[in-house]
Design a protein around this motif. Structure first.
Motif, short mmCIF file in Angstrom:
data_model
loop_
_atom_site.label_atom_id
_atom_site.label_comp_id
_atom_site.label_asym_id
_atom_site.label_seq_id
_atom_site.Cartn_x
_atom_site.Cartn_y
_atom_site.Cartn_z
N SER A 45 2.82 0.80 7.40
CA SER A 45 3.29 0.37 5.98
C SER A 45 2.63 -1.10 5.67
CB SER A 45 4.49 0.37 6.03
OG SER A 45 5.41 1.76 6.00
N GLU A 46 3.61 -1.80 5.31
CA GLU A 46 2.89 -2.95 5.00
C GLU A 46 2.68 -4.17 6.03
OE1 GLU A 46 2.55 -5.09 1.42
OE2 GLU A 46 1.48 -3.16 1.90
N THR A 47 2.97 -3.74 7.07
CA THR A 47 2.69 -4.57 8.20
C THR A 47 1.29 -4.29 8.94
OG1 THR A 47 5.13 -4.62 8.79
CG2 THR A 47 3.96 -5.35 10.46
N LEU A 48 0.80 -5.53 9.21
CA LEU A 48 -0.50 -5.44 10.07
C LEU A 48 -0.63 -6.28 10.98
CD1 LEU A 48 -3.44 -4.59 10.77
CD2 LEU A 48 -4.22 -6.24 8.85
N ARG A 175 10.12 6.68 -9.29
CA ARG A 175 10.26 7.24 -7.88
C ARG A 175 9.01 7.39 -7.21
NH1 ARG A 175 14.41 12.46 -9.48
NH2 ARG A 175 15.46 11.40 -11.23
N LEU A 176 8.05 7.52 -8.20
CA LEU A 176 6.63 7.67 -7.20
C LEU A 176 5.98 6.42 -6.66
CD1 LEU A 176 3.75 9.07 -7.04
CD2 LEU A 176 3.18 8.47 -9.22
N LEU A 177 6.47 5.11 -7.61
CA LEU A 177 5.82 3.90 -7.03
C LEU A 177 6.66 3.53 -5.96
CD1 LEU A 177 5.83 2.03 -10.38
CD2 LEU A 177 3.82 2.95 -9.44
N ARG A 178 7.98 3.97 -5.85
CA ARG A 178 8.87 3.68 -4.63
C ARG A 178 8.18 4.15 -3.51
NH1 ARG A 178 14.88 4.47 -5.71
NH2 ARG A 178 14.08 6.45 -6.50
N ALA A 181 4.91 2.50 -2.22
CA ALA A 181 5.33 1.31 -1.63
C ALA A 181 5.87 1.58 -0.06
CB ALA A 181 6.30 0.40 -2.49
N ALA A 182 6.72 2.65 0.00
CA ALA A 182 7.25 2.79 1.28
C ALA A 182 6.06 3.18 2.01
CB ALA A 182 8.07 3.90 1.28
N HIS A 183 4.96 3.54 1.88
CA HIS A 183 3.93 3.86 2.70
C HIS A 183 2.75 2.80 2.62
CE1 HIS A 183 4.52 8.04 3.75
NE2 HIS A 183 5.13 8.17 2.74
#
Length: 469
Positions: A45-48, A175-178, A181-183
């Motif tokens: 997700s957002e972690t690298l 809902r689409l944006l969330r 963002a989760a991915h």
């Protein structure tokens, strides 16, 4: 997951070569080895997380219980099965912990320490749900079609602002944006505003990858994706299903729909532009004087070859409609005066001016009978002293672990497996192995004389007439 051919260099090179298929199966895509940078990257997700390869120290330190050594943990459904696979593959195992404890450690690529741990049942189910998800892939396509990656590039917008600019219903868009963002495709801040990420940059309209032309729901690729709903028919019969879904074979369908044909050419051009430098660098073009790119789309690969090798002249052979478009595209090239364009079919006699024919991403679209017809036409065109170059990805188990793979996109064996199944559903064709290409070549009066890997994962399979030097 990306491994280069250099990962197994060292005192245990033989063991590493034997073990590589094991790591190809078990290391996930989120783990990327960057030996040229001296790092390992693990993303989620957002972690690298980027860890220097030197931080792993040595396997001996890890085996001695050094707690300062980073450990990459892989959760597996059955740790004993994984342990047995590792033993059979010749993977170097560390003495502790014992497998009876529900985990074991091994020496991974580039000397990394990898721990295999027993996956909890609920985690296993979650993994399977993730792999069978059909919502996220279509959500990404919807976002691309709405051009959300472009809208949210380098700016943050509220849901209401984004909905107004895209003409969508705010709650549905939220809902689409969330989900995105989760991915990690978008990011949401504390105020509920959304912005783009590094992943969404690759989905922008002007990105070199050309992914937009593949993921837009009005594109040819989106139409291709829909054949997957008939996968069971292909598995039961071994037959393609595109005509079953859309009423006519793919190439006829695209010919009747200029919008689809244009979209397909745009997607192929973007993909080819990215791969072309690796083909230029991965093969010795010094003895080639005139190359003919057969079925070469808009000529991106040919232009790159001719521009990169000043002694080359080029001919593009394409169907008349595509050839006409290619003339316009190639007129913008710096080497337009050294390239000619010919309209025609590769099932008919070809021009005989070239000493080398290139077939990039052509044979994969045809069954064996058609592929042999194409190869015979190419062999006729170049004559007994010419060469035919087949440019395709190859399964790892058919070219050997000393083949010089560089961790390119088509070195990803899972991607090749997906393409292989897609080719069945579209054309009744396949991703062929090297022995299968050798058989096609022999039936066409040719023999494989060399196989050259490239940094993109494309292999240049050189064929010459059987009696040629």
């Amino acid at each position: 997951m990306a491994l280069t051919s250099e990962w197994n260099v060292g005192s245990h090179a033989a063991e590493a070569r034997q073990a590589r298929p094991f790591w190809d199966r078990h290391l996930p895509d989120e783990v990327v080895f960057r030996p040229e940078e001296g790092t390992v990257r693990v993303s989620s997700s957002e972690t690298l997380l980027t860890v220097p390869l030197t931080a792993w120290g040595s396997a001996e330190r890890a085996d001695a219980g050094d707690t300062e050594i980073p450990v990459l943990t892989l959760w597996v459904p059955d740790v004993r099965d994984a342990h047995g696979e590792a033993l059979a593959a010749g993977v170097r195992l560390l003495s502790l912990p014992l497998v009876s404890s529900g985990r074991f450690r091994a020496v991974g690529p580039y000397g990394t320490t990898v721990e295999f741990a027993q996956m909890r049942p609920e985690t296993l189910v979650s993994r399977l749900f993730t792999k069978t998800d059909t919502i996220t892939p279509w959500a990404i396509r919807a976002a691309v079609t709405l051009r959300l990656p472009d809208l949210l590039a380098k700016r943050s917008l509220t849901v209401a602002e984004a909905a107004e600019r895209t003409g969508t219903e705010p709650d549905a868009l939220h809902r689409l944006l969330r989900l995105l963002a989760a991915h990690g495709i978008l990011a949401e801040d504390a105020e509920g505003r959304f912005r783009g990420t590094a992943l969404s940059e690759a989905l922008r309209e002007d990105h070199a990858s050309g992914l937009v032309s593949a993921l837009d729901l009005d594109s040819a690729q989106a139409r291709i994706d829909q054949v997957s709903r008939e996968i069971l028919h292909s598995i039961r019969t071994g037959k393609p299903v595109y005509e079953r879904v859309f009423g006519r074979p793919l190439w006829e369908d695209f010919a009747a729909e200029p919008r689809l044909s244009q979209s397909f050419q745009e997607w192929m051009s973007g993909k080819t532009t990215l791969l072309a430098p690796s083909v230029l660098a991965g093969y010795d073009w010094s003895e080639v004087r005139h190359v003919m790119d057969v079925g070469g789309g808009l000529g991106n690969l040919l232009a790159a070859l001719v521009e990169g090798a000043p002694h080359l002249r080029g001919t593009l052979l394409e169907l008349p409609e595509t050839a006409a478009d290619a003339v316009g595209e190639l007129s913008k090239s710096l080497v337009a005066d050294r390239i000619s364009v010919v309209g025609g079919s590769f099932f008919d006699p070809l021009p005989k001016d070239a000493d080398t024919v290139v077939l990039y991403n052509v044979l994969v679209n045809w069954d064996n009978a058609a592929a042999i017809r194409i190869l015979r036409r190419c062999a006729e065109a170049v004559g007994p002293d010419g060469r035919v170059l087949i440019l395709e990805g190859l399964p790892a188990d058919t070219v050997g672990e000393d083949s010089g793979r560089a961790g390119g996109v088509l070195d990803d064996q899972r991607l090749l497996a997906r393409i292989d199944l897609l080719m069945l559903m579209l054309f009744g064709s396949k991703e062929r192995s090297l022995p299968e290409y050798a058989e096609l070549a022999a039936t066409s009066g040719l023999a494989i004389t060399s196989v050259s890997p490239t940094s993109s994962g494309v292999f240049v399979v050189e064929c010459r007439a059987v009696d040629s030097p």
